[in-house]
Design an enzyme around this catalytic site. Structure first.
Site, short mmCIF file in Angstrom:
data_model
loop_
_atom_site.label_atom_id
_atom_site.label_comp_id
_atom_site.label_asym_id
_atom_site.label_seq_id
_atom_site.Cartn_x
_atom_site.Cartn_y
_atom_site.Cartn_z
N PRO A 131 0.56 -1.54 0.02
CG PRO A 131 -0.92 -1.47 1.50
CD PRO A 131 0.33 -2.09 1.85
N GLY A 134 5.10 1.86 -3.90
CA GLY A 134 5.06 0.83 -5.75
C GLY A 134 6.37 0.53 -6.60
CE1 TYR A 236 22.32 -6.17 -5.52
CE2 TYR A 236 22.00 -7.63 -3.08
CZ TYR A 236 22.43 -6.20 -3.76
OH TYR A 236 23.05 -5.00 -3.10
CD GLU A 245 7.67 -7.99 -13.99
OE1 GLU A 245 7.12 -7.48 -13.87
OE2 GLU A 245 8.91 -8.40 -13.34
CD GLN A 282 -3.59 18.28 -45.56
OE1 GLN A 282 -4.22 18.98 -45.07
NE2 GLN A 282 -3.06 17.79 -46.91
CD GLN A 339 -10.74 12.73 -30.58
OE1 GLN A 339 -10.66 12.82 -29.49
NE2 GLN A 339 -11.67 14.48 -31.37
N GLY A 366 4.33 -3.01 -13.65
CA GLY A 366 6.35 -3.11 -13.90
C GLY A 366 7.59 -1.58 -13.95
#
Length: 382
Positions: A131, A134, A236, A245, A282, A339, A366
């Protein structure tokens, strides 16, 4: 892209066809229901194991295929992203968990866990985030101390992918509070261990078929033999595995971005306004041209990182560059494609709206974009 032929060989193309067929048969018919329920059917892992889509890097003596080639991992990640199948944690298991189980386990641990992993009967998770912690892994507070033949774990983890379904969780613990980076260890906590409880299945903005959970440890008693790798080397061990990962996340991001772009391109060819296809204006044509170019250019670098991973030369900085760039590009592509869909892009019956929900976390998990840039900046000596 024709240059990708230099990355993948015929054997990978055959494997891709196998993975695509497996996902169409075992995942596609159920994924919408799994998203509603917020949980997949774990039987899909057993089916994946039978098909060779799960745990293929596990040695044959334990029931795997003994394939140590990250291009196979990339194929699975790409096909999951192409199909928008966020529920099955196949890349988490193949790309994140498998290296820990293959590189750090003792002979006894291999006997206990690898066969179940290879058969899909045992599923795994890794618990890093807390918590209050991070991206800053050094701030982990979950503690473990040795008491005779057991480890006693206390603490809390959150945002743990596969946290509900996992049979074994690799928990990052602080085993020496005074040793800094040398004070962390990895300890495997098995289902129904005393003192281990799962909290909420968290409600998320996107990736709703993938279970994400809180985990609690209160005087959790774990056998001393569940220590993974070397005591005090947990930090490590994490650093060794983070490059692949992060590359896996980048690979998924590129495939996901390409899938959203392909759908949007087709939409702009068929959706008409003012008497002609909207792609012929365009402004829209330039937007499509920009995305096509950005995707091709980024793919070259991600594929180069994939080649380095196969060679064993992928660095943490290489992976950090791929991770932040590909995920930020993915987010940007999805936003622009929504969009192009106009009001329909805001409707969940259109895939692009769901892509918009799912993509937002990719620049966070990650390691955030900001942390990736910090790693790169330090490498530059600034």
């Amino acid at each position: 892209m024709t240059h990708r032929r230099a990355v993948f060989g015929p054997e990978h193309d055959e494997f891709r066809a196998l993975v695509r067929e497996f996902l169409a048969r075992e995942v596609a018919p159920h994924h919408a229901r799994w998203e509603e329920e917020g949980l997949i059917d774990p039987a899909v892992y057993r089916a994946a194991a039978v098909q060779g889509v799960l745990a293929f890097a596990v040695p044959q003596e334990y029931g795997g295929l003994g394939i140590d080639d990250f291009r196979y991992n990339a194929v699975v990640a790409e096909e999951l992203a192409r199909g928008r199948f966020s529920g099955p944690a196949l890349s988490l298991l193949n790309d994140v968990l498998a290296p820990y189980l293959l590189r750090l386990t003792s002979g006894e641990q291999r006997q206990r866990w690898l066969s179940g992993f290879a058969s899909g009967d045992l599923t795994f998770a890794i618990a890093m985030t807390e918590p209050g912690t991070g991206s800053d892994l050094a701030g982990i507070r979950t503690s473990a101390h040795r008491d005779g033949d057991e480890w006693v774990i206390n603490g809390q983890k959150t945002f743990i992918s596969n946290g509900i379904l996992s049979d074994v969780v690799l928990v990052v613990c602080r085993t020496d509070p005074d040793a800094g980076h040398q004070g962390f260890s990895l300890i495997a906590v098995e289902r129904d261990t005393p003192g281990f409880e799962r909290g909420r299945k968290l409600e998320k903005l996107g990736l709703r078929a993938q279970d994400t959970a809180e985990l609690f440890f209160a005087d959790c008693l774990v056998p001393a033999g569940n220590l993974l790798g070397t005591e005090g080397h947990g930090f490590y061990h994490l650093m060794e595995n983070l490059p692949t990962e992060r590359l896996s996340i980048a690979v998924s991001a590129m495939a996901g971005a390409r899938a959203t772009f392909t759908d949007a391109l087709e939409y702009t060819k068929t959706r008409r306004a003012f008497g002609r296809p909207i792609g012929s204006f365009q402004a829209n044509r330039f937007t499509l041209a920009e995305m096509a170019t950005e995707l091709d250019v980024a793919q070259v670098y991600v594929d180069q990182c994939l080649a380095w991973a196969v060679e064993g030369t992928l660095t943490a900085v290489d992976a950090a560059k791929a991770k932040w760039w590909a995920t930020e590009l993915h987010k940007s592509v999805v936003d622009r494609c929504l969009q192009l869909h106009g009001g329909y892009g805001y409707m969940l019956e259109y895939q692009v709206a769901k892509d918009y929900q799912d993509v937002r976390v990719s620049t966070i998990y990650g390691g955030t974009t900001e942390i990736m840039k910090e790693l790169i900046g330090r490498d530059l000596g600034v």
